[in-house]
Design a protein around this motif. Structure first.
Motif, PDB file in Angstrom:
ATOM      1  N   ARG A   1       0.841  -1.184   0.000  1.00 36.02           N
ATOM      2  CA  ARG A   1       0.000   0.000   0.000  1.00 36.02           C
ATOM      3  C   ARG A   1       0.876   1.233   0.000  1.00 36.02           C
ATOM      4  O   ARG A   1       2.094   1.162   0.071  1.00 36.02           O
ATOM      5  N   ASP A   2       0.224   2.373  -0.080  1.00 33.72           N
ATOM      6  CA  ASP A   2       0.966   3.628  -0.103  1.00 33.72           C
ATOM      7  C   ASP A   2       1.771   3.804   1.186  1.00 33.72           C
ATOM      8  O   ASP A   2       1.337   3.419   2.274  1.00 33.72           O
ATOM      9  N   VAL A   5       0.257   5.163   4.360  1.00 39.01           N
ATOM     10  CA  VAL A   5      -0.563   4.261   5.176  1.00 39.01           C
ATOM     11  C   VAL A   5       0.286   3.605   6.254  1.00 39.01           C
ATOM     12  O   VAL A   5      -0.101   3.530   7.428  1.00 39.01           O
ATOM     13  N   TYR A   6       1.475   3.136   5.864  1.00 35.52           N
ATOM     14  CA  TYR A   6       2.357   2.484   6.829  1.00 35.52           C
ATOM     15  C   TYR A   6       2.846   3.464   7.896  1.00 35.52           C
ATOM     16  O   TYR A   6       2.977   3.101   9.071  1.00 35.52           O
TER      17      TYR A   6
END
Length: 216
Positions: A1-2, A5-6
């Motif tokens: 994911r982008d 997000v992390y």
């Protein structure tokens, strides 16, 4: 994911961990309890964190299960939980065997190891492309990757003896620095000089050894 997000998940997890640690610190009665809990959790998960470099079959579920099981074992040996430190009169207690801390530690390692090995064998391995990328970047040694079925080439060319020497020197450098700093804080200058000197020598030798293991 982008990546954002992390980063967001990491921030939320950090706040949650601080809150959980604060609540746990109110429950503990002394620093020794905290040390024993950390030692129990660390000992239970230590093997999977080491073997993940040498055995292709270990996946994310292996590590997650090891962390959960080791924490559950540590909580079990604690014998109970009380909420009195945070103003509540609720408490839960359960019977535990009359074992000393060393025996509890060994039992925790055994239970955790059996648990994460079973989880590893019952869950699918990591994606083949992820395994190839990991092998290419890490260049793990030993026979643990021969059964991966990925037609991996021996890309390391590294010396196992040099790798173990680098590990040993790294341990001396880290622990010498930590202990030397502690001795300085307690005013024990002679021991501090010995530890910090050993750490400095180990660090210099480590830098000379790293090219032999492909880390320059």
């Amino acid at each position: 994911r982008d990546e954002r997000v992390y980063v967001r998940v990491g921030r939320i997890a950090t706040v949650a961990l601080i809150a959980a640690a604060s609540a746990l610190s109110l429950w503990l009665e002394n620093a020794l309890q905290a040390f024993q809990i950390l030692l129990q959790i660390g000992a239970g998960t230590g093997l999977v964190f080491l073997l993940r470099w040498f055995w292709w079959r270990i996946n994310a579920w292996s590590e997650l299960s090891a962390m959960v099981i080791s924490f559950a074992v540590a909580l079990y040996f604690a014998g109970g939980i009380t909420l009195e430190p945070i103003g509540l009169s609720a408490s839960v207690a359960w019977p535990t065997p009359d074992w000393n801390a060393s025996l509890q530690l060994v039992a925790g390692v055994l239970v955790t190891t059996v648990g994460w090995v079973v989880v590893t064998l019952l869950t699918p391995p990591a994606d083949p492309e992820t395994l190839r990328s990991f092998h290419r970047l890490i260049r793990p040694m030993g026979p643990g990757w021969k059964g991966a079925g990925l037609d991996l080439e021996d890309e390391s060319g590294d010396s196992p003896a040099a790798a173990f020497l680098a590990w040993f020197l790294g341990c001396i450098a880290v622990y010498g620095t930590v202990m030397g700093t502690g001795y300085l804080l307690y005013g024990r200058t002679a021991l501090a000089v010995v530890c910090l000197g050993a750490a400095a020598v180990a660090a210099v030798q480590l830098m000379r050894t790293l090219p032999k293991v492909g880390l320059t």
